[in-house]
Design a protein around this motif. Structure first.
Motif, PDB file in Angstrom:
ATOM      1  N   ARG A   1       0.839  -1.192   0.000  1.00 56.90           N
ATOM      2  CA  ARG A   1       0.000   0.000   0.000  1.00 56.90           C
ATOM      3  C   ARG A   1       0.877   1.245   0.000  1.00 56.90           C
ATOM      4  O   ARG A   1       1.966   1.247   0.560  1.00 56.90           O
ATOM      5  N   GLN A   2       0.353   2.309  -0.627  1.00 55.11           N
ATOM      6  CA  GLN A   2       1.096   3.561  -0.692  1.00 55.11           C
ATOM      7  C   GLN A   2       0.191   4.734  -0.351  1.00 55.11           C
ATOM      8  O   GLN A   2      -1.000   4.731  -0.681  1.00 55.11           O
ATOM      9  N   ALA A   3       0.772   5.726   0.306  1.00 49.67           N
ATOM     10  CA  ALA A   3       0.142   7.036   0.442  1.00 49.67           C
ATOM     11  C   ALA A   3       0.875   7.962  -0.514  1.00 49.67           C
ATOM     12  O   ALA A   3       2.089   8.165  -0.382  1.00 49.67           O
ATOM     13  N   ARG A   4       0.164   8.493  -1.503  1.00 50.35           N
ATOM     14  CA  ARG A   4       0.791   9.355  -2.509  1.00 50.35           C
ATOM     15  C   ARG A   4       0.254  10.773  -2.370  1.00 50.35           C
ATOM     16  O   ARG A   4      -0.955  10.984  -2.285  1.00 50.35           O
ATOM     17  N   GLY A   5       1.182  11.732  -2.365  1.00 55.87           N
ATOM     18  CA  GLY A   5       0.764  13.112  -2.172  1.00 55.87           C
ATOM     19  C   GLY A   5       1.638  14.104  -2.897  1.00 55.87           C
ATOM     20  O   GLY A   5       2.683  13.765  -3.465  1.00 55.87           O
ATOM     21  N   VAL A   6       1.204  15.365  -2.862  1.00 56.76           N
ATOM     22  CA  VAL A   6       1.859  16.474  -3.544  1.00 56.76           C
ATOM     23  C   VAL A   6       2.178  17.547  -2.513  1.00 56.76           C
ATOM     24  O   VAL A   6       1.332  17.882  -1.673  1.00 56.76           O
ATOM     25  N   VAL A   7       3.394  18.083  -2.566  1.00 55.46           N
ATOM     26  CA  VAL A   7       3.768  19.176  -1.668  1.00 55.46           C
ATOM     27  C   VAL A   7       2.968  20.421  -2.066  1.00 55.46           C
ATOM     28  O   VAL A   7       2.891  20.777  -3.248  1.00 55.46           O
ATOM     29  N   ILE A   8       2.400  21.079  -1.069  1.00 58.91           N
ATOM     30  CA  ILE A   8       1.452  22.159  -1.320  1.00 58.91           C
ATOM     31  C   ILE A   8       1.642  23.233  -0.248  1.00 58.91           C
ATOM     32  O   ILE A   8       2.111  22.940   0.860  1.00 58.91           O
ATOM     33  N   TYR A   9       1.320  24.475  -0.572  1.00 59.31           N
ATOM     34  CA  TYR A   9       1.493  25.583   0.368  1.00 59.31           C
ATOM     35  C   TYR A   9       0.190  26.367   0.504  1.00 59.31           C
ATOM     36  O   TYR A   9      -0.662  26.346  -0.408  1.00 59.31           O
ATOM     37  N   LEU A  44       8.838  -4.193   2.309  1.00 55.81           N
ATOM     38  CA  LEU A  44       8.037  -3.310   3.151  1.00 55.81           C
ATOM     39  C   LEU A  44       6.598  -3.327   2.651  1.00 55.81           C
ATOM     40  O   LEU A  44       6.350  -3.306   1.443  1.00 55.81           O
ATOM     41  N   ALA A  45       5.654  -3.356   3.583  1.00 49.66           N
ATOM     42  CA  ALA A  45       4.246  -3.444   3.190  1.00 49.66           C
ATOM     43  C   ALA A  45       3.682  -2.095   2.773  1.00 49.66           C
ATOM     44  O   ALA A  45       2.722  -2.037   2.000  1.00 49.66           O
ATOM     45  N   ASN A  46       4.241  -0.992   3.288  1.00 53.37           N
ATOM     46  CA  ASN A  46       3.672   0.326   3.045  1.00 53.37           C
ATOM     47  C   ASN A  46       4.747   1.287   2.573  1.00 53.37           C
ATOM     48  O   ASN A  46       5.934   1.119   2.867  1.00 53.37           O
ATOM     49  N   GLY A  47       4.323   2.328   1.860  1.00 58.08           N
ATOM     50  CA  GLY A  47       5.257   3.349   1.404  1.00 58.08           C
ATOM     51  C   GLY A  47       4.569   4.689   1.267  1.00 58.08           C
ATOM     52  O   GLY A  47       3.346   4.773   1.132  1.00 58.08           O
ATOM     53  N   THR A  48       5.374   5.749   1.301  1.00 55.10           N
ATOM     54  CA  THR A  48       4.865   7.113   1.152  1.00 55.10           C
ATOM     55  C   THR A  48       5.581   7.784  -0.010  1.00 55.10           C
ATOM     56  O   THR A  48       6.804   7.677  -0.140  1.00 55.10           O
ATOM     57  N   VAL A  49       4.810   8.468  -0.864  1.00 58.31           N
ATOM     58  CA  VAL A  49       5.353   9.142  -2.036  1.00 58.31           C
ATOM     59  C   VAL A  49       5.017  10.624  -1.946  1.00 58.31           C
ATOM     60  O   VAL A  49       3.862  10.995  -1.693  1.00 58.31           O
ATOM     61  N   LEU A  50       6.024  11.472  -2.156  1.00 59.07           N
ATOM     62  CA  LEU A  50       5.822  12.924  -2.183  1.00 59.07           C
ATOM     63  C   LEU A  50       6.340  13.478  -3.503  1.00 59.07           C
ATOM     64  O   LEU A  50       7.500  13.262  -3.863  1.00 59.07           O
ATOM     65  N   LEU A  51       5.484  14.197  -4.215  1.00 60.41           N
ATOM     66  CA  LEU A  51       5.870  14.863  -5.456  1.00 60.41           C
ATOM     67  C   LEU A  51       5.985  16.363  -5.185  1.00 60.41           C
ATOM     68  O   LEU A  51       5.070  16.985  -4.645  1.00 60.41           O
TER      69      LEU A  51
END
Length: 665
Positions: free
Chosen positions: A260-268, A496-503
């Motif tokens: 599973r992954q949590a995918r997100g975008v850097v935002i302000y 690893l079962a989980n991962g986090t992605v930041l764009l």
């Protein structure tokens, strides 16, 4: 003692176990029992054509480290793709075990006494696959993996090893020689096969498609296994291969993924980002008008916009979350029209935070020379790693010997952050991977998106520092498949079962006061978290070249290259119609027939034949034979022949003279 063995103290009384652990464990075991039944690899029946004893030896070896098959593996095996005479196009998500299925097919082929070619997109992956040769130990049979550089193709002779790992360009070069021995070839695996399309491979797609066409003609007896996470039209490609080979070709598409992954975008916050843009424009205006420019640091509070599922919708707040990423701030840069994301510095800041929290992190930068500099920035913020193990000490001594000193290496073996790019020699990359895999080794590895393809490293966090890259034409956006390939490096099943992605997007994006992201922010989230990874449609890159030939363009360099490569590998007694026949079997021809445009395609083939005939009339027979044999373009060969004739009495007599004082323009 079980509760059932204890008599109640009084009528109507009920005993309740206070030990929740055994009950919870029992429930878990009951749930996994159904999933594990039939999942063991040891009893997998021998595929058709495989020698049972050899197959069993390999299964026992494999079961020592990977004793089970995932559900999608079992479904794929049930289709019969391991059988000799069966080809397949596999479209599975990144991290869903395409490599396992390819290894099963390779083992089946080797067990049948046939040879294997494994095509990978980069030389770095050639090195990586060569190092994984313990999956096919020589003790099981006389398997030998060859993965030398391109020049070896010209000096090692025409015979292939049991397993050859190479790029499509090298295989095309090998097949350019008529005496390349493919008689014992039983399987060609094409990893990241979206390289065949201009959308997935760019300029490299021409060589990739020509490589596949030549292989299909020269080795019709071989099976083909095409692998990708990105294909939109896998069934069409499988149908084409089945028509060409006259044998079964399976299209296997399964969206299941074990991690599973949590995918997100850097935002302000929009008010902060608007202030930054205004400050930059005011400073730029002051500079243009020769006034003192006030340039305060552009320190903003970073947040991340996460999508909570693949089917997220812009108008559904429950499908997203905006989360603060740090207690501190990050610094944006001064640009021409506004604030720029300062992607490498911001990404390095996030990577250092993740490393200090004990999370293995990969950060992707968009220029190879940015990898070492970004790694140095992170190094200053994270504690050093422990001592090298025996293998790493040996590798470090080899690196020093190869480069002439430790100061010449891009690696610092004690650093917590390491680069990984194409400028490094293979043993440097190998050492970086070894240090990163160790739990007490390096915490961060800095790579380029090009190396994301097939990179199997145990990362918990993947940071994509920027969505633009520099090339010879300036700056261009990263392609969708590059972003998704890089994102797939976080949370690898089996590690690893989980991962986090930041764009980190360029330009920066924001959210409003009511915590609603702007349209630009949603667009960036869609790049890293689309509804499906299937973003590349395989189109034949040769179609465009045929169109240009039909319009009379037969002199541009890429058309000349195509004409030479299409005739390559024919030997001295070349059949002038063979290139035409090969194009009539191309994916472009298949697409034309499928859409009812066969007559228009036949006209293109007539133009192609005319171009070949014109070359034959304008070129001496001996020069044309060399071009056909080697795949080299006619123009430099003709110029070379003319200069040799003109200077026959004054030709160099030493290698140095040939290299320094004799050339053609």
């Amino acid at each position: 003692m079980a509760i059932a063995d204890v008599a109640p103290a009084a009528a109507g009384a009920r005993l309740v176990s206070a030990y929740a652990g055994p009950r919870h464990l029992a429930r878990l075991l009951r749930h996994v029992a159904d999933g594990l039944e039939g999942a063991g690899i040891a009893n997998l029946p021998a595929p058709a054509g495989a020698a049972e004893p050899v197959w069993r030896r390999w299964l026992r070896h494999r079961a020592d480290t990977k004793p089970t098959l995932w559900p999608n593996h079992r479904k794929a095996v049930a289709t019969g793709l391991l059988d000799a005479g069966t080809s397949a196009v596999l479209e599975l998500p990144t991290g869903a075990g395409k490599t396992t299925l390819s290894e099963l097919k390779i083992a089946a082929t080797l067990s049948a006494g046939r040879k294997v070619i494994f095509l990978v997109p980069t030389l770095a992956l050639v090195d990586q696959l060569r190092r994984s040769s313990d999956n096919f130990p020589k003790s099981l049979a006389n398997y030998e993996i060859s993965a030398d550089g391109d020049l070896v193709a010209f000096i090692s002779g025409p015979e292939f090893g049991a397993i050859e790992v190479m790029t499509p360009e090298r295989l095309l070069a090998v097949l350019s020689f008529a005496d390349a021995d493919v008689a014992e070839l039983g399987l060609i695996v094409f990893d990241e096969c979206h390289l065949l399309s201009p959308a997935g491979g760019g300029a490299r797609s021409v060589d990739a498609m020509l490589c596949l066409l030549h292989a299909l003609r020269r080795a019709p007896q071989a099976d083909y296994l095409l692998l990708s996470a990105m294909l939109q039209n896998a069934p069409d490609v499988a149908e084409w291969l089945e028509q060409l080979s006259g044998r079964r070709c399976i299209s296997f598409v399964d969206p299941w993924k074990p991690s599973r992954q949590a995918r997100g975008v850097v935002i302000y916050a929009k008010n902060q980002l608007d202030w930054a843009h205004t400050t930059v424009r005011a400073a730029n205006f002051a500079k243009r008008t020769d006034q003192p420019a006030h340039k305060p640091p552009l320190n903003l509070t970073p947040f991340a916009l996460f999508g909570l599922n693949n089917a997220w919708a812009r108008n559904a707040p429950q499908d997203r979350r905006i989360i603060r990423l740090s207690d501190g701030t990050v610094s944006l840069n001064y640009g021409v029209t506004g604030a720029t994301p300062n992607s490498n510095e911001v990404g390095a800041s996030f990577a250092a935070c993740a490393a200090r929290a004990g999370l293995k992190t990969i950060i992707f930068v968009n220029q190879a020379d940015h990898a070492p500099t970004t790694a140095k920035k992170i190094k200053a913020r994270v504690p050093a790693v422990g001592a090298l193990n025996e293998l790493e000490n040996d590798l470090w001594q080899d690196i020093i010997a190869e480069l002439g000193g430790a100061q010449h290496s891009l690696l610092d073996p004690t650093a917590p952050a390491l680069p990984h790019n194409g400028d490094m020699i293979s043993i440097e990359r190998r050492m970086a991977e070894s240090l990163f895999r160790r739990r007490d080794g390096a915490s961060v590895i800095v790579a380029t998106p090009t190396l994301a393809q097939g990179m199997n490293l145990p990362a918990e966090v993947a940071i994509l520092a920027g969505t633009m890259r520099h090339d010879e034409d300036g700056r261009e956006p990263l392609k969708d498949h590059e972003i998704l390939n890089a994102a797939g490096r976080a949370g690898r099943a089996g590690h690893l079962a989980n991962g986090t992605v930041l764009l980190i997007p360029e330009p920066p994006v924001s959210f409003r006061m009511d915590w609603t992201p702007t349209g630009e922010a949603f667009a960036m989230l869609e790049k890293v978290l689309p509804g499906s990874d299937q973003c590349v449609m395989i189109d034949d890159p040769l179609t465009t070249l045929l169109d240009r030939i039909q319009l009379g363009d037969v002199s541009s360099p890429d058309v000349r290259y195509f004409l030479s490569r299409l005739r390559a590998g024919e030997g001295e007694e070349a059949d002038p119609d063979r290139p035409i026949q090969m194009m009539d079997r191309s994916f472009a021809a298949f697409q034309a027939r499928k859409t009812g445009a066969e007559a228009a395609f036949d006209v293109k083939l007539v133009s192609l034949k005319s171009a070949f005939a014109a070359d034959a009339q304008a070129t001496e027979v001996s020069t044309l034979k060399i071009a056909v044999f080697s795949g080299m373009q006619l123009e430099p060969l003709t110029a070379l022949a003319s200069k040799i004739v003109a200077e026959i009495d004054m030709l160099p007599t030493t290698i140095i003279e040939w290299c320094n004082g004799w050339s053609i323009s």
